[in-house]
Design a protein around this motif. Structure first.
Motif, PDB file in Angstrom:
ATOM      1  N   UNK A  70       0.835  -1.204   0.000  1.00 36.65           N
ATOM      2  CA  UNK A  70       0.000   0.000   0.000  1.00 36.65           C
ATOM      3  C   UNK A  70       0.869   1.254   0.000  1.00 36.65           C
ATOM      4  N   UNK A  71       1.969   1.204   0.733  1.00 37.15           N
ATOM      5  CA  UNK A  71       2.872   2.348   0.791  1.00 37.15           C
ATOM      6  C   UNK A  71       3.421   2.688  -0.590  1.00 37.15           C
ATOM      7  N   UNK A  72       3.817   1.671  -1.350  1.00 32.52           N
ATOM      8  CA  UNK A  72       4.343   1.920  -2.697  1.00 32.52           C
ATOM      9  C   UNK A  72       3.274   2.534  -3.589  1.00 32.52           C
ATOM     10  N   UNK A  73       2.061   2.013  -3.505  1.00 31.81           N
ATOM     11  CA  UNK A  73       0.977   2.570  -4.319  1.00 31.81           C
ATOM     12  C   UNK A  73       0.677   4.018  -3.924  1.00 31.81           C
ATOM     13  N   UNK A  74       0.722   4.290  -2.628  1.00 36.63           N
ATOM     14  CA  UNK A  74       0.417   5.647  -2.164  1.00 36.63           C
ATOM     15  C   UNK A  74       1.508   6.639  -2.581  1.00 36.63           C
ATOM     16  N   UNK A  75       2.765   6.203  -2.579  1.00 36.30           N
ATOM     17  CA  UNK A  75       3.841   7.091  -3.049  1.00 36.30           C
ATOM     18  C   UNK A  75       3.589   7.480  -4.499  1.00 36.30           C
ATOM     19  N   UNK A  76       3.281   6.469  -5.333  1.00 37.28           N
ATOM     20  CA  UNK A  76       3.008   6.751  -6.747  1.00 37.28           C
ATOM     21  C   UNK A  76       1.769   7.625  -6.890  1.00 37.28           C
ATOM     22  N   UNK A  77       0.742   7.363  -6.074  1.00 39.19           N
ATOM     23  CA  UNK A  77      -0.484   8.148  -6.158  1.00 39.19           C
ATOM     24  C   UNK A  77      -0.263   9.600  -5.789  1.00 39.19           C
ATOM     25  N   UNK A  78       0.470   9.851  -4.707  1.00 38.51           N
ATOM     26  CA  UNK A  78       0.748  11.234  -4.299  1.00 38.51           C
ATOM     27  C   UNK A  78       1.577  11.950  -5.361  1.00 38.51           C
ATOM     28  N   UNK A  79       2.572  11.270  -5.914  1.00 38.00           N
ATOM     29  CA  UNK A  79       3.396  11.887  -6.966  1.00 38.00           C
ATOM     30  C   UNK A  79       2.560  12.212  -8.199  1.00 38.00           C
ATOM     31  N   UNK A  80       1.633  11.321  -8.529  1.00 37.97           N
ATOM     32  CA  UNK A  80       0.777  11.558  -9.698  1.00 37.97           C
ATOM     33  C   UNK A  80      -0.128  12.763  -9.480  1.00 37.97           C
ATOM     34  N   UNK A  81      -0.738  12.849  -8.305  1.00 39.46           N
ATOM     35  CA  UNK A  81      -1.629  13.982  -8.007  1.00 39.46           C
ATOM     36  C   UNK A  81      -0.850  15.300  -8.000  1.00 39.46           C
ATOM     37  N   UNK A  82       0.371  15.269  -7.466  1.00 44.54           N
ATOM     38  CA  UNK A  82       1.210  16.467  -7.431  1.00 44.54           C
ATOM     39  C   UNK A  82       1.766  16.825  -8.804  1.00 44.54           C
ATOM     40  N   UNK A  83       1.718  15.888  -9.748  1.00 37.58           N
ATOM     41  CA  UNK A  83       2.362  16.127 -11.036  1.00 37.58           C
ATOM     42  C   UNK A  83       3.872  16.140 -10.907  1.00 37.58           C
ATOM     43  N   UNK A  84       4.402  15.388  -9.947  1.00 36.15           N
ATOM     44  CA  UNK A  84       5.843  15.378  -9.693  1.00 36.15           C
ATOM     45  C   UNK A  84       6.573  14.637 -10.804  1.00 36.15           C
ATOM     46  N   UNK A  85       7.865  14.883 -10.868  1.00 35.60           N
ATOM     47  CA  UNK A  85       8.709  14.248 -11.879  1.00 35.60           C
ATOM     48  C   UNK A  85       9.551  13.162 -11.233  1.00 35.60           C
ATOM     49  N   UNK A  86       9.535  11.994 -11.837  1.00 34.16           N
ATOM     50  CA  UNK A  86      10.333  10.866 -11.345  1.00 34.16           C
ATOM     51  C   UNK A  86      11.599  10.760 -12.178  1.00 34.16           C
ATOM     52  N   UNK A  87      12.747  10.811 -11.515  1.00 33.53           N
ATOM     53  CA  UNK A  87      14.036  10.666 -12.175  1.00 33.53           C
ATOM     54  C   UNK A  87      14.714   9.400 -11.673  1.00 33.53           C
TER      55      UNK A  87
END
Length: 532
Positions: free
Chosen positions: A403-420
């Protein structure tokens, strides 16, 4: 501590499910599947090292800033002396060789001139810095030379402005999460993920977009213009399109600059249907434009962009209302690029491309593939260890980890963050940090059971006491991550952002979510002992 009323259970599940669902569009994209268009689709933006894209290094020429300062001081001195004393006459004005020089015709006015222009030579602020040195030679010749401190400050300010202008132009292209930072004193690094063809970017950033409206000097002889000789107070400016002629002589001072624009849009001329750029001035610019066109009806004025004449129409009537059109044989694409450039403002200094790289998407795909493998291997090893060591409580910890991994991805998606790529490293690191919290809790519960506490009391005390250490430890991590995000750039910032999000979600899943699961199980099963 283990009392979970229905409203709290529903709230925790709602938050968990909602944030986890926000990760699905990104997971579908990585897997090559199509996400339903009718559903919201927040996605994580991939950085240059993962998605590929364009990398450009721009460099400014400091000598241009020096020349701009000389020209600006020239106009400032003229205006200041006119306001101070209309009887002061100056001549033999030159801004060549790195200094501004002029003669005061009346020697008795020398002291008055010095007093008038002295405020123009001081730097901004309370430091008392003097940006210009004043010398008087031969009794009446003034020599104004910019100081090195003043030049350095002007170059720094010009580069700061250039960074913001570049950022606005790239944002106008609709790209997501570009990296735009200064490198050294005279360079700007631009990275645009997903843009595989840098030519459009180079064309946009290479255009200074310095727009000027100046009156044409009709007294200039064509033969003099052909030889590059302009009348006093005028300058020769070439046409942008050679088919329109060689060059024009325009008045050097006066006119209107493009920095007084409030908007620019690519449109079409309603009569000819050719692409044009419609511009709108601010209040001051509109008043100046109205005054210029009112006082010079019947005379031509030149529309100059980056030192080249786009067109030189006649002023048939006063142009009021603060709006106008720029034509210059544009295509729809070039008109759009010019509109973006004008909206974002003129670059204070020309920028040339000194380095250009295009990162292909294959390299990014390989990085994602290896990063996912590292994450899966690490996660699998942790799952085996935790389940073997802690039994049922280990299963809860592993479920919280997923769940933690999914939530990290979800928060980044909502924020429009960039994954490097460093962000993936931060992602993997948070997996270990998330399990660490569960280890502290489970070990504390073990200790409480060994001390003779009953099951419910041991679990309650374990969560209560371990939570303090967990919060303290994560606060220190957050402080470090905030500092990295504040002062770092590029990869460092990407790592810090993922780390901060991971810390928040790991505390949520390890302390609150697992506690809810354990509380519900204890309430339902009422075990006599714990398999810890």
């Amino acid at each position: 501590m283990l009392d979970f009323p229905r409203w709290k259970v529903l709230m925790l599940w709602a938050v968990t499910i909602a944030v986890s669902l926000a990760s699905l569009p990104s997971l579908f994209s990585v897997a090559g599947l199509d996400w339903p268009a009718a559903l919201p689709s927040p996605k994580i933006n991939l950085g240059l090292d993962l998605a590929g894209g364009s990398h450009i290094l721009l460099e400014a020429d400091p000598s241009q800033v020096r020349q701009q300062r000389l020209e600006g001081m020239d106009e400032s001195v003229r205006n200041k002396l006119k306001q101070t004393d209309a009887t002061i006459r100056i001549s033999d004005i030159s801004n060549n060789n790195g200094s501004l020089t002029f003669l005061v015709d009346d020697v008795s006015k020398v002291d008055a001139v010095r007093e008038a222009i002295l405020p123009l030579t001081s730097g901004a602020g309370l430091t008392g810095q003097r940006d210009w040195n004043i010398q008087v030679v031969d009794g009446n010749r003034f020599v104004l030379t910019p100081t090195q401190e003043g030049i350095d400050q002007a170059v720094s300010q010009a580069m700061d402005t250039a960074v913001e202008v570049v950022r606005k132009r790239i944002d106008g292209l609709g790209t997501k999460e570009p990296t735009i930072i200064r490198q050294g004193a005279q360079r700007i690094v631009v990275q645009v993920p997903g843009l595989q063809d840098p030519q459009q970017l180079k064309a946009l950033l290479g255009q200074t977009a310095k727009l000027e409206f100046k009156l044409v000097d009709q007294s200039a002889l064509p033969s003099d213009i052909a030889r590059g000789v302009a009348p006093v107070g005028s300058q020769i400016v070439p046409f942008a399109d050679p088919k329109m002629g060689g060059a024009l002589a325009v008045r050097r001072l006066g006119g209107i600059r493009g920095d007084e624009l409030t908007n620019a849009q690519a449109t079409n001329n309603p009569q000819t249907n050719e692409p044009v750029v419609s511009i709108t001035f601010n209040t001051d610019g509109g008043a100046k434009f109205a005054k210029l066109t009112t006082q010079n009806v019947g005379k031509p004025f030149a529309i100059i962009l980056d030192g080249k004449v786009l067109s030189a129409p006649n002023i048939n009537e006063p142009i009021l209302g603060g709006s106008a059109q720029i034509s210059g044989r544009f295509t729809a694409e070039t008109a759009g690029q010019l509109a973006i450039s004008l909206r974002s403002g003129a670059l204070p200094v020309d920028l040339k491309v000194v380095e250009e790289r295009t990162v292909g998407p294959d390299l990014g795909a390989d990085s994602i593939h290896k990063g996912v493998i590292a994450m899966l291997v690490g996660t699998l090893a942790l799952v085996v260890f935790i389940v073997v060591t802690y039994g049922r409580f280990g299963v809860y910890a592993c479920a919280a980890l997923v769940v933690n991994m999914l939530m990290i991805l979800g928060v980044m998606a909502v924020m429009g963050a960039t994954l490097t790529l460093p962000g993936i490293a931060g992602f993997v690191l948070t997996i270990g940090a998330a399990v660490d919290a569960n280890v502290l809790i489970n070990e504390r519960i073990r200790e409480e059971r060994h001390r003779g506490r009953r099951v419910v009391a041991a679990v309650e005390t374990g969560y209560k006491e371990a939570s303090r250490a967990i919060f303290d430890a994560n606060v220190t991590n957050v402080i470090a991550a905030v500092l990295m995000a504040s002062f770092g750039t590029g990869p460092v910032k990407g790592f810090a952002v993922v780390l901060m999000i991971g810390i928040a979600t790991s505390v949520y899943t390890a302390v609150w979510l697992t506690r809810m699961w354990v509380a519900l199980w204890l309430r339902r099963a009422r075990p006599a002992d714990l398999n810890l």
